[in-house]
Design a protein around this motif. Structure first.
Motif, PDB file in Angstrom:
ATOM      1  N   TYR A 166      43.213  14.241  48.502  1.00  0.00           N
ATOM      2  CA  TYR A 166      43.705  14.493  49.292  1.00  0.00           C
ATOM      3  C   TYR A 166      45.774  13.962  48.815  1.00  0.00           C
ATOM      4  CZ  TYR A 166      39.490  14.558  51.831  1.00  0.00           C
ATOM      5  OH  TYR A 166      37.873  14.454  51.913  1.00  0.00           O
ATOM      6  N   ASP A 167      45.932  14.577  49.915  1.00  0.00           N
ATOM      7  CA  ASP A 167      47.476  13.949  50.138  1.00  0.00           C
ATOM      8  C   ASP A 167      47.391  13.607  51.447  1.00  0.00           C
ATOM      9  OD1 ASP A 167      48.844  15.749  48.135  1.00  0.00           O
ATOM     10  OD2 ASP A 167      49.146  17.768  49.756  1.00  0.00           O
ATOM     11  N   GLY A 168      48.026  12.342  50.855  1.00  0.00           N
ATOM     12  CA  GLY A 168      47.763  11.456  52.483  1.00  0.00           C
ATOM     13  C   GLY A 168      49.495  10.647  52.078  1.00  0.00           C
ATOM     14  N   SER A 169      49.100   9.645  52.941  1.00  0.00           N
ATOM     15  CA  SER A 169      51.219   8.885  52.757  1.00  0.00           C
ATOM     16  C   SER A 169      50.108   7.583  53.847  1.00  0.00           C
ATOM     17  CB  SER A 169      51.809   8.959  54.075  1.00  0.00           C
ATOM     18  OG  SER A 169      51.111   9.346  55.466  1.00  0.00           O
ATOM     19  N   ASP A 182      54.399   8.912  50.928  1.00  0.00           N
ATOM     20  CA  ASP A 182      53.197  10.017  50.115  1.00  0.00           C
ATOM     21  C   ASP A 182      52.827   9.666  49.066  1.00  0.00           C
ATOM     22  OD1 ASP A 182      54.465  11.884  52.067  1.00  0.00           O
ATOM     23  OD2 ASP A 182      55.779  12.566  50.087  1.00  0.00           O
ATOM     24  N   VAL A 185      45.141  10.417  47.689  1.00  0.00           N
ATOM     25  CA  VAL A 185      44.270   9.531  48.204  1.00  0.00           C
ATOM     26  C   VAL A 185      43.003  10.127  46.714  1.00  0.00           C
ATOM     27  CG1 VAL A 185      42.465   8.939  49.678  1.00  0.00           C
ATOM     28  CG2 VAL A 185      44.944   8.957  50.340  1.00  0.00           C
ATOM     29  N   LEU A 238      46.660   4.137  56.178  1.00  0.00           N
ATOM     30  CA  LEU A 238      47.098   5.098  55.932  1.00  0.00           C
ATOM     31  C   LEU A 238      46.700   6.365  56.459  1.00  0.00           C
ATOM     32  CD1 LEU A 238      46.372   6.316  52.759  1.00  0.00           C
ATOM     33  CD2 LEU A 238      43.895   5.952  53.494  1.00  0.00           C
ATOM     34  N   ARG A 239      46.923   7.634  55.614  1.00  0.00           N
ATOM     35  CA  ARG A 239      46.647   8.736  57.236  1.00  0.00           C
ATOM     36  C   ARG A 239      46.552   9.914  55.975  1.00  0.00           C
ATOM     37  NH1 ARG A 239      51.714  10.205  61.354  1.00  0.00           N
ATOM     38  NH2 ARG A 239      51.069   7.632  63.289  1.00  0.00           N
ATOM     39  N   LEU A 240      45.629  10.960  56.056  1.00  0.00           N
ATOM     40  CA  LEU A 240      45.063  11.925  54.939  1.00  0.00           C
ATOM     41  C   LEU A 240      46.019  12.964  55.804  1.00  0.00           C
ATOM     42  CD1 LEU A 240      41.440  10.380  53.934  1.00  0.00           C
ATOM     43  CD2 LEU A 240      43.618   9.922  52.821  1.00  0.00           C
ATOM     44  N   SER A 282      45.986  18.005  54.923  1.00  0.00           N
ATOM     45  CA  SER A 282      45.886  16.638  54.156  1.00  0.00           C
ATOM     46  C   SER A 282      45.478  17.737  52.673  1.00  0.00           C
ATOM     47  CB  SER A 282      44.401  16.185  54.112  1.00  0.00           C
ATOM     48  OG  SER A 282      43.121  17.072  54.199  1.00  0.00           O
ATOM     49  N   ARG A 284      43.402  19.316  50.614  1.00  0.00           N
ATOM     50  CA  ARG A 284      41.800  18.605  49.414  1.00  0.00           C
ATOM     51  C   ARG A 284      41.445  19.619  48.697  1.00  0.00           C
ATOM     52  NH1 ARG A 284      37.080  20.478  49.383  1.00  0.00           N
ATOM     53  NH2 ARG A 284      37.950  21.732  50.715  1.00  0.00           N
TER      54      ARG A 284
END
Length: 464
Positions: A166-169, A182, A185, A238-240, A282, A284
């Motif tokens: 996943y792209d998260g932050s 960034d 995940v 954390l965020r997805l 995100s 995925r």
């Protein structure tokens, strides 16, 4: 290098001219400190010439200086040998009687050993580092990427491990304001991830199995445990995509497998994440990591509902021109060191031949006084073996010093972890030691055979 018996020593011989080589090596090192050791030109890594000149000059100068100091100790060693058994007494006395030749032989052994140890270690370290960079980037021997969601099955577990990327932050304080960084995940399967993922002991202070085990630990104040690089331990926001996930960094590593960007990597157990809708943004993607052949992995991926889009393998990276410039440079130096070693072996034979008359005469007289053939052969082995062992030890010390100064700067790709790894080529070291000792024994046997062939009466008449 020999002077006639009784001749006064030259004044110039007392001047340590070899220090000029050491100073030249130091100058090369100072110049190298302000320059890049590896330069990328048109996509090809090129080794700075100073990285070659520095060890060659340093090794040559230090070897000559070590030989000078070793010959200064020969008189004291000769007095010590006076109370030892005949083989040791004869060996030390022959070395002390020809200090110049002994010094030349010591240098002839030390230089190729040091250069070969330096180049072989840096070449092995470069190959290990490049393989580690590829392993970290891919995550395992190969990674199969699917655009459709892949759920772990018995088939995927048999060939590797399944994960979702996943792209998260994450949120963190910066300049007094809340900002987001960034991250990548990786939602992994704790049961199979550690057994497949690429890992090196330098990546963390604990094994990968221990880090993965922390993903299954109990929640901390309702926050799920994660393992991360580039993040401090403790609670993180954390965020997805846009989906918030309360997380706790329960373990950290300097490097984690699967890192393909400069962003930090976060590992989390897949079964502890909430469902991430597509609307979260995100981005995925599912992956199957495997250390086995591609065929069974593709079949397992398809059976698990995946649709293969691309396969990441190390072969394409390892054959790029980036690394070839380094391997060619140090391969040339290794070949040069072997060539110098061959010259040293020839010089050893020439040394024996040049002193064969005095050796044979001494052997004949000693045999008249009761010296056995076995003791004389043992003295030859001790004499030549001592020079070989001294050269091996001194060469090894010089190689270690040169490698310690250089290997951290030999990084082809500064953007991708890990930093340069040190890989000691034990096979090459063992072969070098074996060859040096074997040559000493064979040369000693050759000298003994030459002495045995001599006619004692003729030798005594010539000496008379």
């Amino acid at each position: 290098v020999e002077r006639p018996l009784g001749a006064a020593p030259r004044r110039s011989a007392a001047v340590p001219w070899e220090l000029a080589l050491v100073l030249a090596a130091g100058l090369c090192w100072l110049l190298l400190e302000s320059r890049d050791a590896i330069v990328i030109e048109r996509g090809v890594a090129q080794v700075n010439g100073l990285l070659v000149a520095f060890p060659v000059l340093g090794v040559a100068g230090a070897a000559l200086l070590g030989a000078r100091l070793a010959t200064r100790a020969l008189p004291a060693l000769r007095r010590w040998a006076g109370r030892r058994r005949p083989p040791v007494f004869l060996a030390v006395n022959r070395l002390a009687a020809a200090p110049g030749a002994a010094a030349a032989l010591l240098v002839a052994v030390t230089v190729p050993v040091a250069v070969l140890g330096y180049t072989a270690t840096l070449s092995a370290g470069s190959e290990t580092t490049l393989a580690a960079k590829v392993g970290v980037q891919i995550g395992a021997e190969r990674a199969l990427v699917s655009i459709d969601r892949v759920s772990p099955t018995a088939g995927t577990d048999a060939v590797g491990t399944v994960l979702d990327r996943y792209d998260g932050s994450v949120a963190g304080p910066a300049d007094g304001a809340r900002t987001r960084t960034d991250v990548q995940v990786l939602a992994v399967d704790p049961d199979t991830f550690a057994g497949t993922a690429f890992w090196d002991g330098s990546f963390a202070d604990v094994p990968l199995e221990d880090l993965v085990a922390r993903l299954t630990g109990p929640p901390v104040d309702g926050r799920i445990p994660v393992v991360a690089t580039g993040l401090p331990p403790g609670a993180v926001d954390l965020r997805l995509g846009s989906l918030p996930v309360d997380a706790e960094v329960a373990g950290t590593a300097r490097v984690l497998p699967g890192r393909r960007t400069a962003e930090p990597v976060v590992l989390v157990a897949a079964d502890r994440l909430p469902d991430v809708p597509r609307s979260a943004g995100s981005d995925r993607q599912s992956e199957l990591w495997t250390d086995g052949p591609a065929g069974p992995a593709v079949e397992a991926l398809t059976d698990a509902g995946g649709r293969l889009t691309r396969t990441l393998e190390p072969a394409d990276v390892l054959t790029t021109a980036n690394f070839l410039g380094i391997s060619w440079t140090f391969g040339y130096l290794s070949a040069l060191a072997v060539f110098v070693g061959v010259i040293a072996a020839a010089g050893l034979l020439l040394h024996l031949e040049s002193r064969s008359r005095s050796r044979v005469a001494g052997y004949v007289m000693a045999r008249r006084l009761g010296l056995s053939r076995r003791s004389h052969l043992a003295s030859l082995v001790v004499e030549l073996g001592a020079v070989a062992v001294a050269g091996l030890v001194l060469g090894a010390l010089l190689a270690v010093g040169a490698v310690a100064l250089v290997h951290r700067r030999l990084d082809v790709d500064l953007l991708r972890p890990p930093t340069p790894l040190l890989d000691v080529p034990w096979a090459a070291i063992g072969l070098t030691v074996a060859v040096a000792l074997l040559l000493s024994v064979l040369t000693a046997r050759y000298a003994q055979a030459a002495a045995d062939r001599a006619d004692p009466s003729a030798v005594l008449r010539e000496e008379a």
